[in-house]
Design a protein around this motif. Structure first.
Motif, PDB file in Angstrom:
ATOM      1  N   LEU A 157      -4.324 -12.373  -4.742  1.00  0.00           N
ATOM      2  CA  LEU A 157      -5.143 -13.588  -5.171  1.00  0.00           C
ATOM      3  C   LEU A 157      -5.059 -14.418  -3.872  1.00  0.00           C
ATOM      4  N   GLU A 158      -6.204 -14.758  -3.396  1.00  0.00           N
ATOM      5  CA  GLU A 158      -6.299 -15.341  -2.121  1.00  0.00           C
ATOM      6  C   GLU A 158      -7.137 -16.826  -2.300  1.00  0.00           C
ATOM      7  N   ARG A 159      -7.035 -17.852  -1.888  1.00  0.00           N
ATOM      8  CA  ARG A 159      -7.243 -19.018  -2.048  1.00  0.00           C
ATOM      9  C   ARG A 159      -8.651 -19.316  -1.264  1.00  0.00           C
TER      10      ARG A 159
ATOM     11  N   SER B 276      -2.427 -18.897  13.572  1.00  0.00           N
ATOM     12  CA  SER B 276      -1.035 -18.762  14.275  1.00  0.00           C
ATOM     13  C   SER B 276      -1.535 -18.856  15.787  1.00  0.00           C
ATOM     14  N   GLY B 277      -0.524 -18.457  16.595  1.00  0.00           N
ATOM     15  CA  GLY B 277      -0.562 -18.578  17.880  1.00  0.00           C
ATOM     16  C   GLY B 277      -1.709 -17.690  18.553  1.00  0.00           C
ATOM     17  N   GLY B 278      -1.305 -16.531  18.455  1.00  0.00           N
ATOM     18  CA  GLY B 278      -1.090 -15.507  17.787  1.00  0.00           C
ATOM     19  C   GLY B 278      -0.493 -14.081  18.606  1.00  0.00           C
ATOM     20  N   LEU B 279       0.898 -13.997  18.665  1.00  0.00           N
ATOM     21  CA  LEU B 279       1.099 -12.747  19.206  1.00  0.00           C
ATOM     22  C   LEU B 279       1.888 -12.016  17.925  1.00  0.00           C
ATOM     23  N   ILE B 280       1.360 -10.819  17.660  1.00  0.00           N
ATOM     24  CA  ILE B 280       1.975  -9.910  16.562  1.00  0.00           C
ATOM     25  C   ILE B 280       2.957  -9.008  17.240  1.00  0.00           C
TER      26      ILE B 280
ATOM     27  N   ARG C  40      -7.303 -20.062  -6.365  1.00  0.00           N
ATOM     28  CA  ARG C  40      -5.771 -20.526  -6.077  1.00  0.00           C
ATOM     29  C   ARG C  40      -4.912 -20.564  -7.166  1.00  0.00           C
ATOM     30  N   VAL C  41      -3.800 -19.898  -6.969  1.00  0.00           N
ATOM     31  CA  VAL C  41      -2.875 -19.939  -7.891  1.00  0.00           C
ATOM     32  C   VAL C  41      -2.245 -21.347  -7.890  1.00  0.00           C
ATOM     33  N   ASN C  42      -1.979 -21.998  -8.896  1.00  0.00           N
ATOM     34  CA  ASN C  42      -1.384 -23.421  -9.085  1.00  0.00           C
ATOM     35  C   ASN C  42      -0.082 -23.546  -9.638  1.00  0.00           C
TER      36      ASN C  42
ATOM     37  N   GLY D  47       7.627 -13.858   3.631  1.00  0.00           N
ATOM     38  CA  GLY D  47       6.891 -14.612   4.943  1.00  0.00           C
ATOM     39  C   GLY D  47       7.422 -15.921   4.869  1.00  0.00           C
ATOM     40  N   ASP D  48       6.545 -16.791   5.398  1.00  0.00           N
ATOM     41  CA  ASP D  48       6.752 -18.280   5.634  1.00  0.00           C
ATOM     42  C   ASP D  48       7.104 -18.874   4.430  1.00  0.00           C
ATOM     43  N   ALA D  49       6.577 -18.427   3.074  1.00  0.00           N
ATOM     44  CA  ALA D  49       7.010 -18.831   1.943  1.00  0.00           C
ATOM     45  C   ALA D  49       8.595 -18.765   1.608  1.00  0.00           C
TER      46      ALA D  49
ATOM     47  N   LEU E 217      -6.602 -13.054  16.508  1.00  0.00           N
ATOM     48  CA  LEU E 217      -7.028 -14.410  15.951  1.00  0.00           C
ATOM     49  C   LEU E 217      -7.031 -14.080  14.269  1.00  0.00           C
ATOM     50  N   ARG E 218      -6.634 -15.011  13.662  1.00  0.00           N
ATOM     51  CA  ARG E 218      -6.188 -14.796  12.234  1.00  0.00           C
ATOM     52  C   ARG E 218      -7.580 -14.622  11.188  1.00  0.00           C
ATOM     53  N   ARG E 219      -8.689 -15.021  11.686  1.00  0.00           N
ATOM     54  CA  ARG E 219      -9.880 -14.768  10.469  1.00  0.00           C
ATOM     55  C   ARG E 219     -10.202 -13.394  10.585  1.00  0.00           C
TER      56      ARG E 219
HETATM   57  C1  FAD Z   1       0.102 -22.882  15.990  1.00  0.00           C
HETATM   58  C2  FAD Z   1       1.030 -21.689  15.439  1.00  0.00           C
HETATM   59  C3  FAD Z   1       1.636 -20.628  16.273  1.00  0.00           C
HETATM   60  C4  FAD Z   1       2.140 -19.364  15.878  1.00  0.00           C
HETATM   61  N1  FAD Z   1       2.254 -18.300  16.605  1.00  0.00           N
HETATM   62  C5  FAD Z   1       2.710 -17.430  16.264  1.00  0.00           C
HETATM   63  C6  FAD Z   1       2.768 -16.231  17.001  1.00  0.00           C
HETATM   64  O1  FAD Z   1       2.669 -16.208  18.207  1.00  0.00           O
HETATM   65  N2  FAD Z   1       3.534 -15.200  16.357  1.00  0.00           N
HETATM   66  C7  FAD Z   1       3.836 -14.863  15.264  1.00  0.00           C
HETATM   67  O2  FAD Z   1       4.385 -13.851  14.795  1.00  0.00           O
HETATM   68  N3  FAD Z   1       3.735 -16.109  14.308  1.00  0.00           N
HETATM   69  C8  FAD Z   1       3.155 -17.151  14.745  1.00  0.00           C
HETATM   70  N4  FAD Z   1       3.180 -18.408  13.907  1.00  0.00           N
HETATM   71  C9  FAD Z   1       3.408 -18.245  12.583  1.00  0.00           C
HETATM   72  C10 FAD Z   1       2.858 -17.057  11.697  1.00  0.00           C
HETATM   73  O3  FAD Z   1       1.419 -17.937  11.533  1.00  0.00           O
HETATM   74  C11 FAD Z   1       3.278 -17.201  10.270  1.00  0.00           C
HETATM   75  O4  FAD Z   1       4.773 -17.003  10.296  1.00  0.00           O
HETATM   76  C12 FAD Z   1       2.614 -16.179   9.384  1.00  0.00           C
HETATM   77  O5  FAD Z   1       1.408 -16.429   9.220  1.00  0.00           O
HETATM   78  C13 FAD Z   1       3.015 -16.043   7.968  1.00  0.00           C
HETATM   79  O6  FAD Z   1       2.599 -15.078   7.263  1.00  0.00           O
HETATM   80  P1  FAD Z   1       2.413 -15.127   5.676  1.00  0.00           P
HETATM   81  O7  FAD Z   1       1.760 -13.942   5.083  1.00  0.00           O
HETATM   82  O8  FAD Z   1       4.032 -15.420   5.295  1.00  0.00           O
HETATM   83  O9  FAD Z   1       1.748 -16.700   5.526  1.00  0.00           O
HETATM   84  P2  FAD Z   1       0.215 -16.919   5.767  1.00  0.00           P
HETATM   85  O10 FAD Z   1      -0.409 -16.193   7.061  1.00  0.00           O
HETATM   86  O11 FAD Z   1       0.373 -18.443   5.868  1.00  0.00           O
HETATM   87  O12 FAD Z   1      -0.519 -16.479   4.601  1.00  0.00           O
HETATM   88  C14 FAD Z   1      -0.561 -17.301   3.415  1.00  0.00           C
HETATM   89  C15 FAD Z   1      -1.882 -16.950   2.537  1.00  0.00           C
HETATM   90  O13 FAD Z   1      -1.663 -17.448   1.296  1.00  0.00           O
HETATM   91  C16 FAD Z   1      -2.841 -17.958   0.860  1.00  0.00           C
HETATM   92  N5  FAD Z   1      -2.526 -19.166  -0.052  1.00  0.00           N
HETATM   93  C17 FAD Z   1      -1.359 -20.005   0.060  1.00  0.00           C
HETATM   94  N6  FAD Z   1      -1.413 -20.838  -1.179  1.00  0.00           N
HETATM   95  C18 FAD Z   1      -2.157 -20.146  -2.177  1.00  0.00           C
HETATM   96  C19 FAD Z   1      -2.404 -20.401  -3.566  1.00  0.00           C
HETATM   97  N7  FAD Z   1      -1.777 -21.470  -3.881  1.00  0.00           N
HETATM   98  N8  FAD Z   1      -2.956 -19.429  -4.146  1.00  0.00           N
HETATM   99  C20 FAD Z   1      -3.637 -18.342  -3.345  1.00  0.00           C
HETATM  100  N9  FAD Z   1      -3.479 -18.168  -2.204  1.00  0.00           N
HETATM  101  C21 FAD Z   1      -2.734 -19.241  -1.356  1.00  0.00           C
HETATM  102  C22 FAD Z   1      -3.405 -18.803   2.261  1.00  0.00           C
HETATM  103  O14 FAD Z   1      -4.620 -18.957   1.991  1.00  0.00           O
HETATM  104  C23 FAD Z   1      -2.968 -17.611   3.153  1.00  0.00           C
HETATM  105  O15 FAD Z   1      -4.202 -16.818   3.458  1.00  0.00           O
HETATM  106  C24 FAD Z   1       2.583 -19.397  14.591  1.00  0.00           C
HETATM  107  C25 FAD Z   1       2.209 -20.503  13.385  1.00  0.00           C
HETATM  108  C26 FAD Z   1       1.415 -21.559  14.063  1.00  0.00           C
HETATM  109  C27 FAD Z   1       0.820 -22.535  12.976  1.00  0.00           C
END
Ligand code: FAD
Ligand code: SF4
Lengths: 291, 553
Positions: free
Chosen positions: B36-38, B48-52, B139-141, B312-314, B111-113
């Motif tokens: 589920l994606e919002r 992200s910056g974004g280097l993976i 959106r999961v709430n 991940g970030d969560a 690029l993330r999109r």
């Molecule tokens: C400016 C910037 C630069 C960065 N540079 C780098 C880099 O160079 N290299 C690197 O490795 N990392 C970088 N990061 C960090 C990186 O973007 C994150 O660590 C990474 O995206 C985490 O992935 P994730 O899958 O945990 O979360 P996310 O990529 O944030 O994905 C979370 C997903 O969950 C969805 N979501 C959230 N809440 C809900 C909900 N309630 N219901 C349904 N869907 C929901 C969101 O829409 C999103 O699609 C950077 C971040 C920023 C902001």
């Protein structure tokens, strides 16, 4: 569950697409034809039924051969299992009555008899809102077709094919604030309101919706493969009762909406100017409604 | 009764790299998985910056789970990696190639999109085969509980759903992690704020100005005195036909300095050093911002509760290794490990053991040690004290310090390239600002030329973003300036004296007394999460499909 959706091609009135001549008359040749926007909602209602309960959805239109593209558009943007086009010179220039007669005959040739017919609200070019209800009325005169309950201004729809019933929320007198829920047996005829919204509260619904959208997009790449075209002979229709000859409506004339004059006079009145404001009120009074 | 609810074996919340990895790995194990994606599209909410990175030591990499990834979803492979230490016009550049390549199989700019939407299509194909699939605009709430146990999720758009496994991959400001009591949003020093501009540049110009081929990319980092003393730095990465230029700052420092994030970004964009690449041309495609967790402080040592696993970030699994930012790769690894843990638990006949197994795997695979290095924990208490900062400052500012820097020029570059040392870099002004500035000053050469590009102002930046506005999703609980005033500057789409942003300062006079208040309009919000931390708010994400929609990300 078999649903047929009625649609029509209309000039694309969107900014940048539509073209008018100097007198404000529509230039048909320069304006592309698209599916009537309200019909998209009718298709969405049919797709919702298909997602929830399965079945088949046909999209039917009366118009020139070019309308195949309108049918393809409906299929691509929403959904259709197959397409029907009633097309013939004899059918041309029909008013809503002759259209209803022709379309009803078309419906009577569909196999099996549709459980549900769905039409959109007004067309963007005719604005009458007659064709849907008239088509339903014509069912009474066609022995091959069952009578159907007509439900108009539908904003949400729930069909129970097993019980053979339909439940709809509809706007009373087209008023968004007053909504009534009605239930009726199938077969039925539904006219969707521009406020219609399909609802998919289950993940499974939405996943199936996605599957169907993918599938119908692929089908829309070759619409001819699922298209049936019927002329007046196929439908056994008397040319005197269809097209222009079968249309009792007489269009006496079309007046373009007048443009505002190029030069207008304005008087600037400050809100602090009591006397000035009095004059403004006096000027406006004749145009005010009520007592 | 949960019996009436729709059920999937696994529900994954969020389709970023973490969610995509978890879902793909679950689907490959035959687990019926619903994602589920919002966003209107996966990636439309993400920045992200974004280097993976694909790390050699990682048990899962994005291309091991999605074989065509690099070909289809990334921008350029990045081999060149430099850091510029800036003091006014003086710049000393170090080649950080060694640390960049340390444990790196490959590294691509993304690029993330584009990346996330491509991943989502693959994930949908894989999960659909299991009877699940991926849905956007949901959106999961919250968490669905029965007798106090987590049994599923609740959504804005769907009826509640139960699942045997719930993977919260919902990113920074995870509402599920908070609902489960695993993360709080209290301390600004647990987070960074990232702000980024995507700038148009033809591939030919990129080749010319960076001295690279079409299939090569470059990364440049910036630190020193260009950011008003705020702790953090800047980055510039090359994409196929654009540049990603951005900044990442410690949120506590940004808040304390009352700095305006968009101005700090502009300070980087307009620094003379960037003239060699921009050459007077500047067309911004997109302005974006998001919070970034600091794993050193918030990576949860036990990121699970019942059926819920955080990835991940969560879970705070975002590693800032000195200037190198590694979040996406860890999210991928964690997603893979969470799926593996569930499959193992099922094989053992006890799916409820998934959380414990996941935690064990994070430790065994060395992930936790990367995220929370023991060295950092050991040095933190001393090095972050003001005392050490002051002494460090004094030493480095003295003529002896300068002589030392000169004498150790080569050694400093080597130190920057040491993963061991970077793991202990303390979060002080000294390491982020003073030292790089002093390096620039003592060892640097002045840059010639002027950079006269004019980045768009905030109003234009907001105006260029796409919004489908829903109901307000943030509620200002305490609108006094003391409680929430920081948001006026820290919010990346607000600024002092700017009326078109989210937060605005107001002075209200009632019966002779004067009050400083803050008002909020969520319309231009980019959902970065900052005001969830620095202001007194009830903070939620907007409903599915609503809010900001990034085209680049
Ligand atoms: C400016 C910037 C630069 C960065 N540079 C780098 C880099 O160079 N290299 C690197 O490795 N990392 C970088 N990061 C960090 C990186 O973007 C994150 O660590 C990474 O995206 C985490 O992935 P994730 O899958 O945990 O979360 P996310 O990529 O944030 O994905 C979370 C997903 O969950 C969805 N979501 C959230 N809440 C809900 C909900 N309630 N219901 C349904 N869907 C929901 C969101 O829409 C999103 O699609 C950077 C971040 C920023 C902001
Ligand atoms: S209102 Fe809050 S969440 Fe929205 S952009 Fe500003 S700081 Fe970020």
């Amino acid at each position: 569950m078999y649903t047929v959706v009625l649609t029509k091609g209309v000039p694309d009135f969107r900014e940048g697409k539509v073209s008018f001549d100097e007198d404000g008359h529509l230039e048909r040749g320069k304006t592309p034809t698209v599916m009537n926007p309200n019909d998209e909602l009718a298709l969405r209602a049919a797709l919702q039924g298909k997602v929830r309960h399965g079945g088949t959805v046909s999209l039917l239109s009366m118009g020139p051969p070019g309308y195949t593209d309108v049918l393809r558009q409906g299929m691509e943007e929403v959904y259709a299992d197959d397409l029907y086009l009633l097309s013939d010179r004899e059918m041309a220039a029909a008013d809503t009555w002759a259209t209803a007669m022709t379309v009803t005959t078309g419906i009577s040739r569909l196999e099996p008899t549709p459980d549900l017919v769905v039409a959109g609200f007004k067309t963007a070019d005719g604005e009458t809102g007659h064709t849907g209800p008239q088509t339903n009325w014509c069912h009474h005169m066609n022995d091959a077709l069952p009578d159907r309950t007509l439900v108009t201004h539908v904003v949400s729809l729930d069909v129970d094919p097993d019980a053979g019933t339909l439940r709809a929320k509809r706007l009373v007198k087209g008023d968004v604030t007053e909504v009534e829920t009605v239930e009726t047996d199938l077969p039925a005829f539904v006219v969707t309101d521009p406020e219609f919204e399909a609802s998919y509260p289950k993940a499974d619904h939405r996943l199936r919706y996605k599957d169907l959208r993918e599938e119908t997009k692929r089908r829309a790449e070759d619409p001819e493969a699922v298209l049936t075209v019927w002329n007046h002979e196929d439908l056994n229709l008397d040319p005197d009762f269809i097209g222009l000859d079968g249309s009792p409506t007489i269009v006496a004339g079309v007046d373009p909406i007048p443009k505002g004059p190029d030069e207008r006079e304005a008087t600037h009145v400050s809100p602090d100017d009591g006397a000035g404001m009095e004059t403004v009120l006096e000027e406006l009074q004749p145009f005010a409604g009520g007592d | 009764m949960t019996d009436d609810h729709e059920h999937y074996e696994a529900v994954v919340v969020g389709a970023g790299p973490g969610g995509a990895a978890a879902a793909a790995a679950l689907a490959r194990q035959g687990v019926e998985t619903l994602v589920l994606e919002r966003g209107v599209d996966a990636g439309s909410k993400n920045v992200s910056g974004g280097l993976i990175y694909a790390e050699e030591s990682a048990p899962y990499t994005i291309d091991s789970l999605f074989p065509d990834f690099r070909e289809a979803a990334s921008e350029r492979p990045v081999d060149d990696y430099y850091i510029h230490n800036v003091s006014g016009r003086d710049v000393k550049t170090f080649d950080l190639g060694r640390i960049h390549r340390h444990d790196t199989d490959w590294c691509d700019a993304v690029l993330r999109r584009k990346m996330d939407s491509w991943l989502a299509e693959r994930v949908h194909e894989l999960t659909r085969e299991t009877g699940g699939g991926l849905l956007t605009e949901v959106r999961v709430n919250g968490l669905l509980r029965e007798n106090g146990e987590i049994v599923g999720v609740t959504c804005d758009e769907l009826d509640p759903i139960t699942a045997d496994l719930i993977v919260a991959a919902d990113g920074v400001n995870s509402e599920l992690a908070r609902d489960a009591g695993l993360m709080d949003w209290d301390e600004p020093d647990d987070w960074f704020q990232g702000v980024k501009a995507v700038v148009e540049m033809e591939p030919d110009a990129i080749a010319d100005r960076f001295g690279i081929d079409d299939d090569e990319g470059a990364a440049h980092l910036f630190s020193g005195d260009l950011f008003e003393g705020v702790r953090g730095g800047g980055f510039l990465y090359t994409n196929e036909d654009s540049l990603s230029v951005g900044t990442v700052f410690h949120l506590d420092s940004l808040a304390a300095e009352r700095a305006e994030p968009h101005e700090l970004l502009d300070a980087l964009l307009t620094h003379p050093l960037l003239d060699q690449w921009l050459q007077g041309e500047y067309e911004e495609r997109e302005y974006a911002a998001k919070l970034v967790p600091d794993s050193k402080k918030v990576a949860h040592p036990s990121p699970h509760r019942g059926r819920l696993l955080l990835v991940g970030d969560a879970a705070g699994q975002m590693q800032a290794q000195g200037p190198i930012i590694k979040g996406m790769n860890h999210a991928v690894t964690a997603g893979g490990l969470a799926a593996e843990a569930y499959a193992d638990a099922k094989t053992r006949g006890d799916p409820s053991a998934a959380g414990e197994l996941y935690e064990a795997k994070l430790n065994e695979e060395g992930v936790m040690d990367q995220l929370r290095p023991a060295r950092y924990r050991a040095t933190r208490s001393v090095s972050e004290s003001d005392l050490l900062g002051t002494i460090g400052d004094a030493v480095i500012r003295s003529p002896i310090g300068a002589a030392g820097l000169k004498a150790f020029d080569g050694a400093i570059e080597r130190a920057f390239n040491s993963p061991f040392l970077l793991g202990m870099v303390p979060d002080t002004r000294f390491s982020y600002v003073t030292l790089p500035t002093r390096i620039g000053e003592v060892l640097g050469e002045p840059v010639t030329g002027d950079n006269d590009v004019e980045p768009p102002d905030l109003a234009d930046r907001i105006g260029d973003l796409t919004y489908d506005v829903g109901e307000p999703h943030i509620e200002l609980v305490d609108n006094s300036f003391e409680a929430s005033g920081t948001a006026v500057t820290a919010c990346p789409v607000s600024a002092v004296g700017f009326g078109g942003g989210c937060y605005r300062e107001e002075t209200v006079r009632t019966n002779g007394s004067e009050e400083r208040l803050v008002s909020l309009d969520t319309q231009p919000c980019v959902e970065c999460g900052t005001c969830a931390i620095v202001a007194d708010t009830e903070w939620e994400h907007p409903a599915g499909g609503k809010g900001v929609e990034y085209e680049q990300g």
